[in-house]
Structure formats: C-alpha cells, structure tokens
Design an enzyme around this catalytic site. Structure first.
Site, PDB file in Angstrom:
ATOM      1  N   TYR A 191       0.854  -1.189   0.000  1.00  0.00           N
ATOM      2  CA  TYR A 191       0.000   0.000   0.000  1.00  0.00           C
ATOM      3  C   TYR A 191       0.886   1.233   0.000  1.00  0.00           C
ATOM      4  CZ  TYR A 191      -2.999   3.744   1.713  1.00  0.00           C
ATOM      5  OH  TYR A 191      -3.666   4.934   1.844  1.00  0.00           O
ATOM      6  N   GLU A 217      -3.229   7.564  -4.080  1.00  0.00           N
ATOM      7  CA  GLU A 217      -3.124   6.291  -3.354  1.00  0.00           C
ATOM      8  C   GLU A 217      -3.013   5.129  -4.331  1.00  0.00           C
ATOM      9  OE1 GLU A 217      -5.808   4.941   0.268  1.00  0.00           O
ATOM     10  OE2 GLU A 217      -6.712   4.222  -1.578  1.00  0.00           O
TER      11      GLU A 217
END
Lengths: 293, 387
Positions: free
Chosen positions: B106, B194
C-alpha cells in the site's frame, strides 16, 4: 487593547486597484484603518481616492512605513503576493483570497515558518481581522460590533463570526478583536495562536471560538485551552449533521476517514471546560453568563 | 474532483508510474476489443466512485473471449452500493492485462492538516483496507512527513521504503514509484494519491494495480487541458450539477426542508438546526455574500427543482450586504420563480428591521417571517411535515 491590529497599524493593500480591493480597502479606511498605500506595478504613481499606489510592497515600506498587508487578489497570484509581502519585511499579512490550491498553502506555511518566523499570516480564505472602534482589515461588517471589549472572537467561518459579534452586541457586550482564521485546510494562523494572544491581552476577559467540521484544529485548541487558558471560553461548532466525505462550502470543512467530526470536537472542548453553544444564537447568553452579567 | 480508477491510472502514467496495459469500455463489444488487444487473461473492473466493488462482483478475471463477454455483460449491468445503501450503476469498465502477483503493498500521499506537512504512508500489507491495518496493526505502516517547501529526496524515500520492510527485491522499484507518486501528488495538485495494491510481480517488477486520486479543484486553473478530460463521467447529483452551473455552493441531501443561507458556516449551522428540531434538510446551499435578486432566483430555482422539498428555509445574516437589499431580493425572486413550497425567512444583522418591514408588507402563507434561527427552523420543519 486589541490584538494584532489597531488604528496605528500602517496597512498596504495588495489588490487595492481591483474592484473588490477598492471596495473593501476604502470601506476599511472609512472605519478608521490606517491604510497608507496600495500595490500595482502597472499603476505605480497613481492613487485610489488619495491612497498612493506603488510598484512593490518594498516601496510602500520605504515610502509609507507599511507594517501590515491586506491581500485581496485572485487565487492564482495570492501565494506570490504573500511571498512578496513577507520578503519585503511585512510582519502581519491578512489574506482573504479564497481557492488558493492546498499545496500552495502548505508550501507557503512551511516556507514562512522557516524563513520568516516572526511574520504572521492570517488566512487565506478568511473574513479578516476587526478591532472594533479601532481598525478593520477585510470583510467583517462593522455595523454589528461594539467597541470596548471584553470579548475576543476567533472563527473559521466569516458569517458565524459576524453573528457572534451581533449576539454579543445585542447583549450589550463589546469586543476587543475578532479574528477570522479562515476555512481552508492550512490556515496561516491557528486557533491556538489567537487564543494565546487573547489570554495575554489585558482587555480581553472572555473568548468566543467558532469552529467547524474538518481537520483537528479544534481538538488541538481544546488541549491548549485545558493547559494554558484561564479566561472563560465559549465555543460553537458548525457541521454537527454534515454528511461525511462532502465539502461543506469551505475547502477545509470535510469529514474524511471518520475524522474531523463536530461531535469529536465538541467532546474535546467540553472536556477542556469550554461551554459549547447548541446554535449560534446561544453564544450571547453563554458569554453573558461566563462574564457574570 | 475524485477520479475513477482508469482516470487515476492515466494520471499516474503522466508521471511515469507503471500501470498495466488496458482500456475503457462502455459496451461488451468494446470490452472484447480491449481484451483482444492487450491479450489474455484480463481483469474487468467496474468504474464507480465507491469502494467495495470487488466484494459486489465488480471485478472479474476473464481467460478468453467468452468469459470477457459474460463478465463484461454482468458488470455493466451491476449497481454497486455504498455503505449507506446508495446505488451506483456501472456505466463503464476498465479492462487490463492480468498481473501475476507475488506481494501486495500500500502507498499513498495526502495532507496532514495537523502537522501541515505531506503525509506518506507505505505498508507491506496491501490490497486491504488501510484504515483496518492502521487500527489492528499500526506498526505495519511506515509513515513519512515531508516538508512541502523542501520536497522528498531519493535518500529519504529509500530510508522510508526500508522502514516499511518490503521485499528487498521491491526496493528500487518502490523508491522510483514513490518519487513519481510524490510528484504526481504535488505537481499534479492531488489531495490524495493512493496505490492499493502496489504489487511486486514474481519477476521482480513493481507497479500500480489500482489508483485512487482526488484532485484539488482550486488548482484546476493550472491543469485545464488535462483535467477537462476527466470531467463529465462522474455520477453527480443532478441538483449539484445544476447548482455548480450557477456557481452556488450546494450539497444535495435527502430531506424535505430546502435551505438557503449566506456563508458556508451559517449554511452548515442551518443544516444542523433543522436536524436538531426534528426535520430533514434537502440540501446545504451557501448563496455567498451579496445575495441580490439574481442570486436568490438562482438559489430558489435549484431548490424548487428538487421534488422532495416541502418547505424552504432562508437563513440570512446581513453583513455588508444589508437585510433590506436581501428582503427586496427575496420579494423580487418570488415574482420571478413559481415556488412549489412556502418560504420561511429569518433575517438578522445589518438593517434587519428595514428588511423585516419589507417582508412584512409581502407576508402571506407562502412567505413567513420568523424572528430567530430556532423558531424559523421549527416553522419550516412543521410546514414540511404537513405537506
């Protein structure tokens, strides 16, 4: 006493030759603000209703002794205007401009802290600063305020600050200074900065703080109040029932990832001993009570 | 502006972040054409502005043309629901070459409003909800705070990657992508950039398998050419679209009390007070300063077009714009717009007495004045409940 601004503060208006700048600049001067100059490189040598226009902020400091800057320019040039004022040596900068990109705000904020630690930026996207009976920079309507203290007001929102001034005035309670810190994500001046100044100001006897959803500035202020503020504080937080993930008019007024809710802010403030109003109208009564009137 | 996944990937690609080859499709045939071009197997992904699409069947793997037809047909007829049960019909899919995945990470950048720095988050636990990781395994996330006036150096970025305990094979690729992601976030004026998951393939390559990008509308003026291409597909609330055209700050809500206030703070406060007295606001609307007749007509038109609205609460605090001007604006607007619902008006502030006198002269069961916010809210809620 007032904080940050009084009738002796010499003010340069960056944007005085624009429509908005002229309207508010002249309005502020009529109220008593010591406006000494405007800036516009293309119109240097001219004047706006007797206020001389210079090419740079630096010139206004040298020629007119400018100490504070009122920035009312389009968003695309606002960051550069702040840099110009700070580099020239201005110590108090009030920027009312809305829609400055968030990254520019963050960059300017950190640059100021690093290179001009003694320069105060108020805003952007704020109503400005009003010291009733003394001076006004920005949009705040002076019709609703009452000079003489003893209440200091600090608010993210403009209209809610105006209403707070009004609620105090109808209770016959005056104000020392009203500071609009603005509705953007990275304000130059925080609640804490203003709370600290009000705490030190001899004429301020109570403080009204108006917050809203988004970010954690109110929680940080609550913690500061708990440890450093002895004067009574009355607060109001807007956005109790705002839906998450939606920007409520102000760029900074957004609940994201479950953070920045009004409930969390109210809880923190109450835990710090702050009386929190259920609606803006209640502010006047709560302050009267805090002052023992 | 929140970008759809494929738009986010297009944005990533501009900053040199590697993404899988693919294309968009609005029909089954288009999906097949993309799949034939990029080669099987492919992944077909619903393009909607809401999380949780995978669990609702919005992401499927297809190994051949028949499977592409079957899955694309299924996904293009899906309605993805958000946590509140609102449905988002799928109008477009993204078809991309399937990737072999060794590990999932992530990575993101956003603004830390408290620290007033850029916040980078990197974790070896990717592919899942990062808020869940933060809650259950906070040590699994490596944080970095970048001073916006200094930027992110390669050395600092590498230390950050090392702190996240990714597979050493991923280190160089991750550093390169994170530096690009930082550029995309800053130069690209994103509020959020993101990648979840950021993957390591068995042959040691790192690339972005998903993209979540939110752009800062205030910066649109310096990205016009690129950002204009992103507009239009977003499933806006029809009311929000109409309000934006009139340059009004509007947020659509689900209730029956239409709200007009001046100033964002007062408008939020008005939504609150309507809720507090037991009503349901239909919207948030900040009419701004200078609420003249034209602005009032625009605001009332937007609210009047909302069929749920049974009462309209106009909550004005006059500042430099005086209440008498506002009252005249309301009276004139009522002549220009045929309103379905009655108006309840509260005027306070500069020249409130004069303003109220103007409204008094025009008072009827369609224009009701109330002296303060609380009683006005109660009146509006009472009317909305009756209608």
């Amino acid at each position: 006493m007032a904080i940050f601004l009084d009738e002796t503060t010499k003010v340069v208006v960056q944007g005085l030759t624009g429509k908005q700048g002229q309207f508010y600049g002249l309005r502020n001067r009529t109220y008593g603000t010591n406006i000494v100059a405007g800036v516009n490189p293309k119109k240097a040598g001219t004047d706006v209703e007797g206020i001389p226009i210079y090419a740079t902020v630096k010139d206004t400091i040298e020629k007119e002794g400018a100490e504070a800057a009122f920035i009312i320019v389009p968003a695309s040039v606002a960051a550069d205007s702040i840099v110009e004022a700070a580099d020239a040596g201005i110590k108090l900068i009030i920027c009312v401009t809305e829609h400055i990109p968030a990254h520019d705000q963050a960059r300017i904020y950190n640059w100021l802290k690093a290179t001009h630690p003694n320069t105060r930026l108020i805003g952007p996207n704020c109503a400005g600063i009003l010291s009733p009976g003394r001076a006004n920079i920005g949009f705040t309507p002076t019709e609703v305020c009452k000079p003489g203290g003893p209440v200091g007001v600090v608010s993210r929102s403009g209209t809610l600050a105006y209403q707070a001034l009004y609620e105090l005035t109808v209770q016959n309670i005056g104000q020392t200074t009203c500071v609009g810190i603005g509705g953007d994500p990275v304000p130059g001046t925080s609640f804490i900065d203003v709370l600290e100044a009000f705490e030190q100001d001899a004429e301020t006897g109570a403080i009204v703080m108006i917050g809203e959803i988004g970010g954690t500035a109110e929680e940080e202020a609550a913690d500061y109040i708990k440890h450093h503020i002895k004067k009574p504080v009355v607060a109001y937080i807007a956005g109790m029932t705002a839906p998450p993930g939606k920007k409520m008019g102000h760029a900074g007024a957004i609940i994201s990832g479950g953070k920045g809710t009004a409930a969390g802010k109210i809880e923190a403030l109450q835990a710090a001993g702050v009386s929190v109003a259920n609606n803006p109208t209640e502010i006047g009564g709560l302050v009267a009570k805090a002052l023992g009137r | 502006m929140d970008l759809l996944e494929y738009q986010g990937k297009q944005y990533f690609a501009r900053y040199g972040i590697p993404v899988s080859p693919g294309g968009v499709a609005d029909t089954v045939d288009e999906a097949v054409a993309v799949a034939e071009k990029v080669g099987y197997p492919v992944v077909i992904k619903a393009q909607v502005q809401v999380g949780g699409r995978g669990k609702q069947g919005g992401i499927k793997l297809a190994n051949n043309v028949d499977e592409v037809r079957e899955h694309a047909h299924f996904i293009l007829n899906l309605v993805i629901k958000d946590r509140h049960g609102n449905g988002y019909p799928v109008r477009r899919v993204w078809v991309e070459k399937a990737s072999d995945i060794a590990e999932e990470y992530y990575a993101s950048f956003t603004l830390d409003r408290s620290a007033k720095k850029h916040l980078g988050m990197l974790s070896a636990r990717g592919g899942v909800d990062i808020e869940q990781v933060a809650a259950t395994e906070p040590e699994a996330i490596a944080y970095i705070r970048v001073n916006p006036s200094e930027g992110l150096s390669e050395a600092t970025c590498r230390e950050w990657v090392q702190a996240a305990n990714l597979n050493p094979k991923a280190e160089d690729g991750a550093v390169a992508i994170l530096l690009s992601l930082y550029r995309c976030y800053t130069e690209g004026d994103a509020g959020l950039a993101e990648i979840n998951p950021l993957i390591l393939t068995p042959d040691g390559k790192v690339h972005a398998l998903d993209a979540k990008v939110s752009l800062d509308d205030a910066a649109a003026y310096r990205h016009q050419e690129v950002w204009n291409a992103f507009e239009g597909l977003e499933p806006h609330d029809e009311r929000e679209r109409a309000a934006a055209e009139k340059d009004l700050q509007y947020v659509g809500l689900e209730g029956s009390v239409g709200i007009i206030a001046n100033g964002a703070g007062l408008a939020m406060s008005t939504v609150d007070i309507v809720n507090q007295v037991g009503g349901k606001p239909a919207n948030f609307l900040d009419i701004g300063g200078g609420a003249n007749a034209d602005r009032m007509v625009d605001a009332l038109t937007v609210i009047n077009d909302d069929e749920n609205v049974q009462a309209i609460f106009i909550n004005i605090f006059g500042g430099i714009t005086r209440c008498d001007e506002i009252a005249n604006g309301i009276v004139e607007a009522m002549q220009r717009v045929t309103l379905r619902a009655p108006l309840v008006v509260r005027l306070d502030g500069t020249n409130a007495v004069e303003g109220r006198a103007i409204l008094q002269a025009n008072q009827s069961d369609r224009l009701i004045m109330q002296p303060d916010m609380l009683t006005a809210a109660k009146k509006a809620v009472e009317i909305a409940a009756k209608n």
